[in-house]
Design an enzyme around this catalytic site. Sequence first.
Site, short mmCIF file in Angstrom:
data_model
loop_
_atom_site.label_atom_id
_atom_site.label_comp_id
_atom_site.label_asym_id
_atom_site.label_seq_id
_atom_site.Cartn_x
_atom_site.Cartn_y
_atom_site.Cartn_z
N HIS A 115 1.04 -1.24 -0.12
CA HIS A 115 -0.05 0.05 0.00
C HIS A 115 0.76 1.32 -0.07
O HIS A 115 1.89 1.24 0.77
CB HIS A 115 -1.02 0.03 1.16
CG HIS A 115 -2.09 1.03 1.13
ND1 HIS A 115 -1.88 2.20 1.21
CD2 HIS A 115 -3.57 0.82 0.74
CE1 HIS A 115 -3.10 2.79 1.15
NE2 HIS A 115 -3.97 1.74 0.79
N ASP A 161 -8.08 -5.13 -0.39
CA ASP A 161 -8.29 -5.98 -1.74
C ASP A 161 -8.04 -7.25 -1.62
O ASP A 161 -8.47 -8.31 -2.33
CB ASP A 161 -7.78 -5.40 -3.08
CG ASP A 161 -8.29 -4.07 -3.43
OD1 ASP A 161 -7.50 -3.12 -3.63
OD2 ASP A 161 -9.72 -3.93 -3.21
C1 SDX Z 1 -6.08 0.20 -3.33
O1 SDX Z 1 -4.08 4.70 -1.83
C2 SDX Z 1 -5.28 4.32 -1.57
O2 SDX Z 1 -5.65 4.54 -0.40
C3 SDX Z 1 -5.63 2.91 -2.12
C4 SDX Z 1 -6.92 2.00 -1.67
C5 SDX Z 1 -8.11 2.86 -1.44
O3 SDX Z 1 -8.82 2.25 -0.59
O4 SDX Z 1 -8.02 3.84 -2.12
O5 SDX Z 1 -6.27 1.60 -0.34
C6 SDX Z 1 -7.18 0.96 -2.49
O6 SDX Z 1 -5.83 0.43 -4.34
C7 SDX Z 1 -5.20 -0.67 -2.52
C8 SDX Z 1 -3.93 -1.24 -3.27
C9 SDX Z 1 -4.26 -2.33 -4.23
N1 SDX Z 1 -3.28 -2.64 -5.03
C10 SDX Z 1 -2.66 -3.98 -5.15
O7 SDX Z 1 -2.80 -4.88 -3.98
C11 SDX Z 1 -1.42 -4.14 -6.00
C12 SDX Z 1 -0.37 -4.84 -5.59
N2 SDX Z 1 0.18 -3.73 -4.87
C13 SDX Z 1 1.29 -3.23 -5.44
O8 SDX Z 1 1.15 -2.86 -6.80
C14 SDX Z 1 1.56 -1.66 -4.50
O9 SDX Z 1 1.93 -2.33 -3.07
C15 SDX Z 1 0.86 -0.72 -4.64
C16 SDX Z 1 0.76 0.04 -6.15
C17 SDX Z 1 -0.25 -0.74 -3.90
C18 SDX Z 1 1.87 0.29 -3.68
O10 SDX Z 1 3.19 0.59 -4.17
P1 SDX Z 1 4.15 1.41 -3.42
O11 SDX Z 1 3.83 1.73 -2.23
O12 SDX Z 1 4.55 2.64 -4.47
O13 SDX Z 1 5.06 0.43 -3.26
P2 SDX Z 1 6.57 0.31 -4.40
O14 SDX Z 1 5.73 -0.11 -5.72
O15 SDX Z 1 7.45 1.49 -4.02
O16 SDX Z 1 7.19 -1.04 -3.83
C19 SDX Z 1 8.13 -1.02 -2.97
C20 SDX Z 1 8.91 -2.22 -3.08
C21 SDX Z 1 9.29 -2.61 -4.39
O17 SDX Z 1 10.45 -3.60 -4.38
P3 SDX Z 1 11.80 -3.06 -4.73
O18 SDX Z 1 11.54 -2.48 -6.19
O19 SDX Z 1 12.31 -2.08 -3.75
O20 SDX Z 1 12.65 -4.30 -4.69
O21 SDX Z 1 7.71 -3.49 -2.62
C22 SDX Z 1 7.50 -4.06 -4.04
C23 SDX Z 1 8.18 -3.47 -5.08
O22 SDX Z 1 8.56 -4.29 -5.89
N3 SDX Z 1 6.32 -4.30 -3.95
C24 SDX Z 1 5.77 -5.72 -4.19
C25 SDX Z 1 4.21 -5.42 -4.02
N4 SDX Z 1 4.11 -3.88 -3.65
C26 SDX Z 1 5.37 -3.40 -3.54
N5 SDX Z 1 6.19 -7.00 -4.45
C27 SDX Z 1 5.49 -7.79 -4.50
N6 SDX Z 1 3.92 -7.79 -4.54
C28 SDX Z 1 3.50 -6.47 -4.09
N7 SDX Z 1 2.34 -6.29 -4.13
#
Ligand code: SDX
Length: 386
Positions: free
Chosen positions: A267, A324
């Site tokens: 998140h 989710d």
């Molecule tokens: C919602 O904003 C809100 O409030 C949204 C929401 C709402 O109520 O409106 O809460 C609803 O959208 C919830 C989120 C739903 N999305 C997902 O579940 C999709 C999977 N999650 C990721 O895509 C990710 O966690 C995000 C997009 C939700 C958040 O991304 P961030 O905080 O920008 O994290 P990041 O992309 O900077 O990642 C940091 C690290 C990375 O690793 P490194 O590059 O440092 O090695 O964490 C990893 C990412 O690769 N990572 C994940 C991951 N999420 C982040 N690795 C594996 N699986 C994941 N889900």
Amino acid sequence: QTGLTALDYGFVNTASTQSEITYIDGNQGILRYRGYPIEQLAEHSTYLEVAWLLLYGSLPTADELGEFDEKIRRHTLLHEDLKRFFSALPHTAHPMSVLSSAVSALSTYYEGQDPDDVELTMVRLLAKLPVIAAYAHKKSLGQAFLYPDNSLSFVDNFLRLNFGNMAEPYEIDPVLSKALDRLLILHEDHEQNASTSTVRLVGSTGANLYASISAGIQALSGPLHGGANEAVLQMLAQIRDSGEGVGKFVERVKRKEDGVKLMGFGHRVYKNYDPRATIVKQSADEVLAGLGVADPLLDIAKELEQFALQDDYFKERRLYPNVDFYTGVIYKAMGFPTRMFTVLFAIGRLPGWMAHWREMNLDPQTKIGRPQQLYIGEPERRYPGA
Ligand code: SDX
């Protein structure tokens, strides 16, 4: 020169980023709507009562809620021409595309009328969005659209429009009604997430509320945002069908093989357990048992969560289940097809989107949205021969 980066600017030069509506503490896993903890609202309130709270800042009196509910019931009918809109679309159309297009089309029936009557527009959207959503569902099934039955509660009317049919009376299931109402409450607002920021940005240009909500629906549809609840079910089914097992899947995620992510985890704000996910997980067993449904995907989800929470890769990155992760299993048990899951999220989020749009437009300080850019391109150059 200032040492500031583009991230420090964010939306500072655009629609105000301050708000009185929702408070989140991402480290503590705290979520409050107008000061009320989400746990208490999910346990004791209803979707419409929370919608009033988000829109107007305090809990409604019994009379206010009764009048609000009555007004919404009186606006559930769609213009008969708008119902023909659905026949122009393929039955394979994704319900989120249908929802966004239909909301945009809805505005054309009210152009010239009370354009500034925001209160009436908000009632119309609360009343009609669920009907449009149910018609998108029925369209995908090739089934006839039902007319709303305004003797039913908001949630029961919606459930009947989705699962009722012309041949027999619809039987209300209180387990289903309570479970769906609670899930809608959990989605009603979440501060300035991507889709709410979209609604604010579009609204800050003076575009009407229908246009702003239509844009918000499209923003929500992305798999990194609201579309994640659909993507989680696809991920769980893929783990089940491939037979690779949870452990092998997690290893693929850690290797970032083909960009695979653990959908429903992580998140932008919560670096702790999403309090909504806690509530959904707690009610998943209860709801499935109440509906008499056993689903191996729930067991896979629980195993996946346990595996990830013990793994350093996820702990180091502070990745926890978000709202989710478990919702889709419940929606599936209710009988909704996977492609309707994000539509349910949109119905839940509608009050929050409108509350932010209204708050911003009531603020005389609001300026048109214009995210600040930090230019990192080429310095001035001379055109050959110039
Ligand atoms: C919602 O904003 C809100 O409030 C949204 C929401 C709402 O109520 O409106 O809460 C609803 O959208 C919830 C989120 C739903 N999305 C997902 O579940 C999709 C999977 N999650 C990721 O895509 C990710 O966690 C995000 C997009 C939700 C958040 O991304 P961030 O905080 O920008 O994290 P990041 O992309 O900077 O990642 C940091 C690290 C990375 O690793 P490194 O590059 O440092 O090695 O964490 C990893 C990412 O690769 N990572 C994940 C991951 N999420 C982040 N690795 C594996 N699986 C994941 N889900």
